[in-house]
Write a protein that holds these residues in place. Structure first.
Motif, PDB file in Angstrom:
ATOM      1  N   ALA A 334       0.860  -1.108  -0.118  1.00 53.24           N
ATOM      2  CA  ALA A 334      -0.103   0.377   0.086  1.00 53.24           C
ATOM      3  C   ALA A 334       0.668   1.608   0.131  1.00 53.24           C
ATOM      4  O   ALA A 334       0.628   1.753  -1.007  1.00 53.24           O
ATOM      5  CB  ALA A 334      -0.770  -0.131   1.577  1.00 53.24           C
ATOM      6  N   SER A 335       1.771   1.155   1.004  1.00 54.29           N
ATOM      7  CA  SER A 335       3.080   2.046   0.818  1.00 54.29           C
ATOM      8  C   SER A 335       3.076   2.876  -0.486  1.00 54.29           C
ATOM      9  O   SER A 335       3.466   3.881  -1.056  1.00 54.29           O
ATOM     10  CB  SER A 335       4.401   2.318   2.101  1.00 54.29           C
ATOM     11  OG  SER A 335       3.801   1.846   3.031  1.00 54.29           O
ATOM     12  N   ALA A 336       3.601   1.829  -1.098  1.00 57.78           N
ATOM     13  CA  ALA A 336       4.602   1.590  -2.350  1.00 57.78           C
ATOM     14  C   ALA A 336       3.511   2.566  -3.328  1.00 57.78           C
ATOM     15  O   ALA A 336       4.087   3.686  -4.696  1.00 57.78           O
ATOM     16  CB  ALA A 336       5.170   0.788  -2.719  1.00 57.78           C
ATOM     17  N   MET A 337       2.440   1.572  -3.733  1.00 61.43           N
ATOM     18  CA  MET A 337       1.553   1.841  -4.993  1.00 61.43           C
ATOM     19  C   MET A 337       0.926   3.091  -4.468  1.00 61.43           C
ATOM     20  O   MET A 337       0.769   3.218  -5.538  1.00 61.43           O
ATOM     21  CB  MET A 337       0.663   0.647  -4.785  1.00 61.43           C
ATOM     22  CG  MET A 337       1.229  -1.185  -5.129  1.00 61.43           C
ATOM     23  SD  MET A 337       1.809  -0.878  -6.534  1.00 61.43           S
ATOM     24  CE  MET A 337       3.751  -0.469  -6.283  1.00 61.43           C
ATOM     25  N   THR A 338       0.672   3.438  -3.505  1.00 60.87           N
ATOM     26  CA  THR A 338      -0.360   4.235  -3.465  1.00 60.87           C
ATOM     27  C   THR A 338       0.466   6.074  -3.813  1.00 60.87           C
ATOM     28  O   THR A 338      -0.255   7.462  -4.141  1.00 60.87           O
ATOM     29  CB  THR A 338      -1.004   4.931  -2.096  1.00 60.87           C
ATOM     30  OG1 THR A 338      -1.254   4.138  -1.502  1.00 60.87           O
ATOM     31  CG2 THR A 338      -1.039   6.207  -1.807  1.00 60.87           C
ATOM     32  N   SER A 339       1.643   5.916  -3.289  1.00 59.92           N
ATOM     33  CA  SER A 339       2.435   7.194  -3.636  1.00 59.92           C
ATOM     34  C   SER A 339       3.077   7.075  -5.139  1.00 59.92           C
ATOM     35  O   SER A 339       3.169   7.790  -5.462  1.00 59.92           O
ATOM     36  CB  SER A 339       4.143   6.378  -3.045  1.00 59.92           C
ATOM     37  OG  SER A 339       3.909   6.866  -1.513  1.00 59.92           O
ATOM     38  N   LEU A 340       3.195   6.280  -5.733  1.00 59.15           N
ATOM     39  CA  LEU A 340       3.737   5.480  -7.538  1.00 59.15           C
ATOM     40  C   LEU A 340       2.817   6.651  -8.225  1.00 59.15           C
ATOM     41  O   LEU A 340       2.906   6.959  -8.818  1.00 59.15           O
ATOM     42  CB  LEU A 340       3.549   4.706  -7.688  1.00 59.15           C
ATOM     43  CG  LEU A 340       5.196   3.510  -6.999  1.00 59.15           C
ATOM     44  CD1 LEU A 340       5.460   2.235  -7.547  1.00 59.15           C
ATOM     45  CD2 LEU A 340       6.327   4.306  -7.895  1.00 59.15           C
ATOM     46  N   ASN A 341       1.017   6.296  -7.601  1.00 57.63           N
ATOM     47  CA  ASN A 341       0.336   6.314  -8.320  1.00 57.63           C
ATOM     48  C   ASN A 341      -0.084   7.549  -8.126  1.00 57.63           C
ATOM     49  O   ASN A 341      -0.112   8.624  -9.042  1.00 57.63           O
ATOM     50  CB  ASN A 341      -1.048   5.843  -7.528  1.00 57.63           C
ATOM     51  CG  ASN A 341      -2.514   5.801  -8.847  1.00 57.63           C
ATOM     52  OD1 ASN A 341      -2.691   7.065  -8.796  1.00 57.63           O
ATOM     53  ND2 ASN A 341      -2.901   4.422  -8.417  1.00 57.63           N
ATOM     54  N   VAL A 342      -0.385   8.386  -6.868  1.00 58.57           N
ATOM     55  CA  VAL A 342      -0.185   9.645  -6.296  1.00 58.57           C
ATOM     56  C   VAL A 342       1.059  10.535  -7.710  1.00 58.57           C
ATOM     57  O   VAL A 342       0.329  11.711  -8.471  1.00 58.57           O
ATOM     58  CB  VAL A 342      -0.301   9.981  -5.304  1.00 58.57           C
ATOM     59  CG1 VAL A 342       0.283  11.478  -4.469  1.00 58.57           C
ATOM     60  CG2 VAL A 342      -1.163   9.566  -4.498  1.00 58.57           C
ATOM     61  N   ALA A 343       1.901  10.586  -7.939  1.00 61.15           N
ATOM     62  CA  ALA A 343       2.752  11.227  -7.838  1.00 61.15           C
ATOM     63  C   ALA A 343       2.654  10.908  -9.549  1.00 61.15           C
ATOM     64  O   ALA A 343       2.852  12.471 -10.953  1.00 61.15           O
ATOM     65  CB  ALA A 343       4.585   9.962  -7.704  1.00 61.15           C
ATOM     66  N   MET A 344       1.873   9.547 -10.174  1.00 59.67           N
ATOM     67  CA  MET A 344       1.324   9.580 -11.539  1.00 59.67           C
ATOM     68  C   MET A 344       0.468  10.571 -11.654  1.00 59.67           C
ATOM     69  O   MET A 344       0.402  11.577 -13.431  1.00 59.67           O
ATOM     70  CB  MET A 344       1.023   8.375 -12.058  1.00 59.67           C
ATOM     71  CG  MET A 344       1.828   7.151 -12.820  1.00 59.67           C
ATOM     72  SD  MET A 344       3.865   7.916 -13.750  1.00 59.67           S
ATOM     73  CE  MET A 344       2.479   7.936 -15.155  1.00 59.67           C
ATOM     74  N   GLN A 345       0.026  10.814 -11.006  1.00 60.22           N
ATOM     75  CA  GLN A 345      -1.787  11.822 -11.227  1.00 60.22           C
ATOM     76  C   GLN A 345      -1.902  13.351 -11.020  1.00 60.22           C
ATOM     77  O   GLN A 345      -2.164  14.234 -12.297  1.00 60.22           O
ATOM     78  CB  GLN A 345      -2.785  11.325 -10.300  1.00 60.22           C
ATOM     79  CG  GLN A 345      -3.239   9.764 -10.186  1.00 60.22           C
ATOM     80  CD  GLN A 345      -5.235   9.588 -11.026  1.00 60.22           C
ATOM     81  OE1 GLN A 345      -5.327  11.050 -11.380  1.00 60.22           O
ATOM     82  NE2 GLN A 345      -5.442   8.737 -10.504  1.00 60.22           N
ATOM     83  N   LEU A 346      -0.189  13.646 -10.684  1.00 57.49           N
ATOM     84  CA  LEU A 346      -0.055  15.025 -10.081  1.00 57.49           C
ATOM     85  C   LEU A 346       0.915  15.035 -11.043  1.00 57.49           C
ATOM     86  O   LEU A 346       1.427  16.522 -11.315  1.00 57.49           O
ATOM     87  CB  LEU A 346       0.786  15.506  -8.995  1.00 57.49           C
ATOM     88  CG  LEU A 346      -0.187  14.945  -7.446  1.00 57.49           C
ATOM     89  CD1 LEU A 346       0.507  14.915  -6.435  1.00 57.49           C
ATOM     90  CD2 LEU A 346      -1.872  15.799  -7.586  1.00 57.49           C
ATOM     91  N   ARG A 347       1.196  14.452 -12.003  1.00 58.78           N
ATOM     92  CA  ARG A 347       2.304  14.811 -13.034  1.00 58.78           C
ATOM     93  C   ARG A 347       1.575  14.266 -14.202  1.00 58.78           C
ATOM     94  O   ARG A 347       2.632  14.814 -15.725  1.00 58.78           O
ATOM     95  CB  ARG A 347       3.754  14.419 -12.879  1.00 58.78           C
ATOM     96  CG  ARG A 347       4.189  14.630 -11.809  1.00 58.78           C
ATOM     97  CD  ARG A 347       5.180  14.270 -11.388  1.00 58.78           C
ATOM     98  NE  ARG A 347       6.080  15.161  -9.509  1.00 58.78           N
ATOM     99  CZ  ARG A 347       5.706  14.576  -8.781  1.00 58.78           C
ATOM    100  NH1 ARG A 347       4.543  13.648  -8.834  1.00 58.78           N
ATOM    101  NH2 ARG A 347       6.541  15.349  -7.612  1.00 58.78           N
ATOM    102  N   SER A 348       0.493  14.136 -14.565  1.00 57.97           N
ATOM    103  CA  SER A 348       0.293  13.403 -16.160  1.00 57.97           C
ATOM    104  C   SER A 348      -1.264  14.530 -15.917  1.00 57.97           C
ATOM    105  O   SER A 348      -1.949  15.186 -15.624  1.00 57.97           O
ATOM    106  CB  SER A 348      -0.632  12.631 -15.932  1.00 57.97           C
ATOM    107  OG  SER A 348       0.925  11.138 -15.865  1.00 57.97           O
ATOM    108  N   PRO A 349      -0.915  15.219 -18.117  1.00 50.71           N
ATOM    109  CA  PRO A 349      -1.300  16.382 -17.915  1.00 50.71           C
ATOM    110  C   PRO A 349      -3.477  15.593 -18.218  1.00 50.71           C
ATOM    111  O   PRO A 349      -3.296  14.527 -18.529  1.00 50.71           O
ATOM    112  CB  PRO A 349      -1.994  17.278 -19.977  1.00 50.71           C
ATOM    113  CG  PRO A 349       0.006  16.398 -19.338  1.00 50.71           C
ATOM    114  CD  PRO A 349       0.396  15.277 -18.838  1.00 50.71           C
ATOM    115  N   GLU A 350      -4.235  16.735 -18.269  1.00 42.96           N
ATOM    116  CA  GLU A 350      -5.842  15.960 -18.630  1.00 42.96           C
ATOM    117  C   GLU A 350      -5.961  14.847 -19.120  1.00 42.96           C
ATOM    118  O   GLU A 350      -6.720  14.290 -19.651  1.00 42.96           O
ATOM    119  CB  GLU A 350      -6.451  17.191 -18.110  1.00 42.96           C
ATOM    120  CG  GLU A 350      -8.386  16.500 -18.669  1.00 42.96           C
ATOM    121  CD  GLU A 350      -8.687  15.814 -17.084  1.00 42.96           C
ATOM    122  OE1 GLU A 350      -9.546  14.556 -17.599  1.00 42.96           O
ATOM    123  OE2 GLU A 350      -7.844  15.731 -16.358  1.00 42.96           O
TER     124      GLU A 350
END
Length: 423
Positions: A334-350
């Motif tokens: 959970a620690s790894a996957m949540t952090s990776l997912n948030v990092a992708m979402q915050l850096r991807s154009p809509e």
């Protein structure tokens, strides 16, 4: 559809970790998704246990677990382009309906005793194809459900939904299988899709119509963006490495339960439940820890915890010890996957969000699928304990990426459109 949609962020300000539940759409979809995930976990237990009864091959048992991720590796980028080119709600409806039909067919074949190892694997792969189609559209739609500043919290709550299901579903699946048969597990999963289908049918998000591009051109645009973005490249590299190593524990758990611990389907369900509880406990506070220490520290700690869990699982002499190992595995996951997912979402154009998330899924879960095959092969060639130790060594070796592929810093590559909320 409104000509000028009002973003949810302009309706309600950012709040705490439970703030996304203020949005009716998020509440309804989260609840329906919880029950759908419980059904999926019940089916996962049923399919894995049925395969142990149909064959003694550790590879085939591991591939049942990988069947949900192999299609993401092969079809994920097409699914991402579809999510960006078409109405994401309709894409999710199509995927959910398809998975319902396949799960119903799986239940019928299992009930009549007409299923074998290859047909079981083929049908679970078809369910995985539905998951691959649904994933990018579902993850990208979170921005339509909550305010922008509440996006990280919404991602964490979605992780909690999945891990609540992982806690309850496996044990429930084990009980149902012991009382009846695996066909009941498959039938319940088919029914669990109905709630999500109803909610999606009634949901009418306000959004601009997607700009369609030719499929290959759309995929190429997403690939070029991810390849040119240094922060996203780092996330993808770490995602593949962690997914490949983490597959050892998750793919070999049914074989550990049956062949090493001589346990029942209920014992296997309890082990998966321990994994889910560990994930939930972690997901409740991981956002605060990540804001305080940064993503790199969290991902590094998660990798160490998961490697330790694999070593502990390899040493397990009884089900209680295996449950403890699974609990720590859930914490690391959970620690790894949540952090990776948030990092992708915050850096991807809509406009290419679906493609970016599909590439992330293809890389991370594709790594899991390859890892399941690799560690299953090691288990067949040597032993289950050797495979788990080898997977732990891989994760420890992956920590060297701290020096050449560290997780993005707090502001690196961030898009102003989706600021992370403050504690």
């Amino acid at each position: 559809m409104a000509d000028a949609p009002v973003p949810p962020a302009e309706i309600k300000p950012a709040g705490g970790s439970l703030a996304p539940f203020r949005y009716p759409a998020f509440r309804a979809i989260w609840t329906a998704n919880l029950f759908s995930n419980i059904g999926s976990m019940i089916q996962s237990v049923g399919a894995a246990w049925l395969m142990t009864e149909l064959t003694t091959s550790h590879v085939l048992v591991a591939l049942v677990q990988a069947s949900a991720t192999i299609p993401i590796l092969l079809l994920g980028m097409f699914a991402g382009a579809i999510a960006d080119n078409y109405d994401r709600r309709r894409v999710m409806l199509a995927a959910q309906s398809g998975m319902l039909v396949v799960s119903a067919a799986l239940a019928a074949l299992a009930y009549t005793g007409s299923i074998g190892p290859l047909s079981l694997l083929a049908l679970t792969l078809m369910v995985g194809m539905g998951t691959a189609l649904n994933g990018p559209a579902w993850q990208a739609s979170v921005r339509l459900q909550v305010g922008r500043a509440d996006l990280p919290q919404a991602i964490s709550l979605n992780a909690i939904s999945f891990n609540l299901a992982r806690s309850v579903g496996p044990a429930l699946g084990g009980i149902l299988i012991s009382l009846w048969s695996t066909s009941l597990a498959f039938a319940i999963n088919a029914l669990s899709y109905l709630g999500m289908i109803v909610v999606l049918s009634r949901w009418r998000p306000e959004s601009l119509p997607p700009t369609r591009e030719p499929m290959l051109a759309a995929i190429g645009r997403g690939l070029r963006f991810c390849a040119s973005s240094s922060p996203i490249r780092k996330v993808l590299i770490r995602g593949f490495a962690i997914g490949f190593g983490a597959a050892g524990l998750q793919a070999l758990m049914p074989s550990i339960a049956r062949d090493v611990l001589k346990g029942s389907e209920l014992d296997y369900g309890l082990m998966l439940g321990g994994f889910g509880i560990g994930s939930i406990v972690t997901a409740l506070w991981i956002s605060k820890i990540r804001r305080r220490l940064g993503s790199e520290a969290v991902v590094t700690a998660a990798t160490l915890i998961f490697a330790a869990a694999q070593v502990l699982m390899a040493s397990a002499t009884g089900v209680p010890m295996a449950i403890v190992a699974a609990f720590f595995g859930g914490m690391g996951w959970a620690s790894a996957m949540t952090s990776l997912n948030v990092a992708m979402q915050l850096r991807s154009p809509e406009d290419i969000l679906g493609r970016c998330l599909s590439i992330y899924q293809a890389v991370t879960f594709g790594g899991m699928a390859l890892g399941a095959w690799a560690w299953g092969s090691v288990a067949d060639f040597a032993s289950l304990q050797t495979a788990l130790h080898a997977a732990a060594v891989w994760l420890l070796a992956s920590l060297a990426m701290h020096f050449f592929a560290p997780m993005p810093t707090r502001e690196e590559g961030r898009l102003d459109a989706v600021p992370e909320s403050k504690p």
